[in-house]
Design a protein around this motif. Structure first.
Motif, PDB file in Angstrom:
ATOM      1  N   GLU A 447       0.812  -1.218   0.000  1.00  0.00           N
ATOM      2  CA  GLU A 447       0.000   0.000   0.000  1.00  0.00           C
ATOM      3  C   GLU A 447       0.846   1.268   0.000  1.00  0.00           C
ATOM      4  OE1 GLU A 447      -3.431   2.197   2.769  1.00  0.00           O
ATOM      5  OE2 GLU A 447      -2.494   0.330   3.413  1.00  0.00           O
ATOM      6  N   ASP A 448       1.851   1.320   0.843  1.00  0.00           N
ATOM      7  CA  ASP A 448       2.672   2.539   0.934  1.00  0.00           C
ATOM      8  C   ASP A 448       3.391   2.819  -0.375  1.00  0.00           C
ATOM      9  OD1 ASP A 448       1.860   2.848   3.557  1.00  0.00           O
ATOM     10  OD2 ASP A 448       3.657   1.906   4.404  1.00  0.00           O
ATOM     11  N   LYS A 451       0.927   4.162  -3.002  1.00  0.00           N
ATOM     12  CA  LYS A 451       0.559   5.556  -2.751  1.00  0.00           C
ATOM     13  C   LYS A 451       1.640   6.502  -3.237  1.00  0.00           C
ATOM     14  CE  LYS A 451      -2.559   4.889   1.189  1.00  0.00           C
ATOM     15  NZ  LYS A 451      -2.779   5.121   2.636  1.00  0.00           N
TER      16      LYS A 451
END
Length: 455
Positions: A447-448, A451
């Motif tokens: 996820e990081d 993003k």
């Protein structure tokens, strides 16, 4: 006296039946209202007119119960000679049944979604979802109306109904005059990813061996093509995650430390489920501006087998083009072990060895890492802490061409992307062995990175 009493009881019963009809929640209060006339409910839409010469109104509804051969009908009430000078257009929505008030789940005009809401919850009574649209085209001298209704839901059950009566049922919404203040000088704001993501046009049940999808059922699907000379070859399935990015498997675009395909040779097709003649059927087409594979991708395995492609131009969200929601919350695999997800893509079918023109879908359960590793020795080299396995081990599942297709799980009314099709055990002829589990890259654990790449 006895006869009068019986008549009074009958009238009271009918009036009670009408009053007992449930008025569903209205997700579109600014443009839609429930109306009632002579005991019959209908809907009224008052929508800003954008000045275009093609007026395409589409409405989705949901009803509790299973119904066959029912239709939703839309009528344009604004007189033809007044359209070009009118700030708003007025439509009547004629409901399929007189004793069932449907729930509005979406209203769009000229491809722009004005509002949407959840369908009726699934219950023992079943749910029927309908869609209808009416198109009004204007030329210099004449006005032609073309309308079409699509009822994709077929059932063997038809509910009978009693005709309601009682003209004294009170109005359930504000007077029509309140719609006069709808702003018409500006377009509605563009929908954000959070507002649009994960809303599928899914109205059919899953079939284990790989059912064809409804047209644009999963509006985040993007077909990736590889230009070779003067022609294009289908490469992989990808998924729209923002208005400027799609996500797919790294092995579709990368080979060890070098690009497998030059970004200039990547073409992405959205808004069309059927890839037949996609170039001439109004598909949304974009090229690649940037291709970013995960830096820890391990060739030949599912470890971080993820790549993000930045489009050369933004896309506007509409019914046929919407992003998939990225996974939120707990990423512990044990939380979803045993849960079923859906995989849809343009892979090879069982009947033919070519990539299918219409994406197919299959549901499959997530299994634990221990179960996956114990099922076949080769999984030791294909899996990692950044992957998960799923499958039915019955000949159903993703195949060649499905690489990059999302493993999606529904939470509430929205679908969330948990993984991407990465790799599988191969047969001796290198064909897909769908009697074994499929390996997915677990994007929830990236996820990081996603993003950062999509900023």
């Amino acid at each position: 006296m006895a006869r009068f009493w019986l008549v009074a009881v009958a009238v009271a019963a009918l009036a009670g039946a009408v009053r007992g009809q449930r008025i569903p929640d209205n997700p579109c209060p600014d443009i839609f209202a429930y109306r009632q006339q002579r005991g019959v409910y209908f809907g009224e839409i008052v929508i800003p007119y954008d000045g275009s010469k093609s007026l395409d109104l589409a409405v989705n509804i949901s009803m509790v119960g299973l119904y066959q051969d029912v239709k939703l009908k839309l009528d344009l009430l604004t007189p033809a000679e007044q359209i070009l000078n009118s700030p708003v257009l007025r439509y009547r929505v004629n409901f399929p049944l007189r004793n069932v008030i449907p729930k509005i789940t979406q209203i769009s005009f000229n491809g722009r979604i004005f509002c949407y809401g959840p369908s009726e919850p699934v219950s023992v009574d079943g749910v029927t979802n309908l869609w209808a649209n009416v198109i009004f085209r204007i030329n210099q001298y004449t006005y032609n109306i073309q309308s079409g209704v699509n009822n994709p839901f077929i059932s063997n059950n038809v509910n009978n109904y009693n005709e309601p009566s009682s003209p004294n049922v009170p109005q359930v919404t504000p007077p029509i005059s309140e719609f006069q203040n709808v702003p018409v000088t500006t377009r509605p704001p563009k929908l954000t990813v959070e507002e649009s993501c994960g809303l599928a046009n899914d109205i059919q049940t899953l079939v284990l061996k790989g059912d064809k999808t409804v047209d644009n059922e999963y509006p985040w699907l993007a077909a990736m093509f590889h230009r070779q000379g003067v022609s294009y070859t289908f490469q992989c399935t990808s998924n729209l995650i923002t208005n400027r990015h799609v996500i797919t498997a790294a092995h579709c675009v990368w080979f060890y430390k070098a690009p497998l395909i030059a970004k200039e040779d990547i073409l992405l097709v959205m808004g069309r489920s059927d890839l037949t003649h996609w170039a001439t059927t109004g598909a949304l087409i974009r090229t690649a501006l940037e291709v970013t594979p995960h830096p820890n991708y391990k060739q030949g395995s599912g470890h971080c087998d993820v790549a993000v492609i930045k489009l050369n131009e933004e896309v506007s969200f509409k019914t046929t083009v919407r992003p998939i929601c990225l996974w939120t919350g707990d990423t512990n695999l044990k939380r979803i072990t045993g849960s079923k997800g859906v995989v849809a893509g343009w892979g090879k079918s069982e009947e033919v060895q070519n990539v299918v023109a219409v994406p197919r879908k299959v549901d499959m359960p997530v299994v634990s890492q221990e179960t996956c590793l114990r099922s076949h020795a080769d999984f030791k080299n294909l899996t990692s802490e950044m992957t998960f396995c799923a499958g039915n081990k019955d000949g159903s599942g993703p195949c060649s061409g499905d690489s990059g297709a999302g493993f999606i799980i529904k939470k509430g009314e929205r679908w969330y992307l948990r993984g991407l099709v990465s790799t599988a055990i191969k047969n001796e002829d290198y064909s897909c062995n769908l009697d074994e589990f499929i390996v997915f890259a677990d994007i929830a654990k990236l996820e990081d990175w996603i993003k950062v790449v999509t900023k």
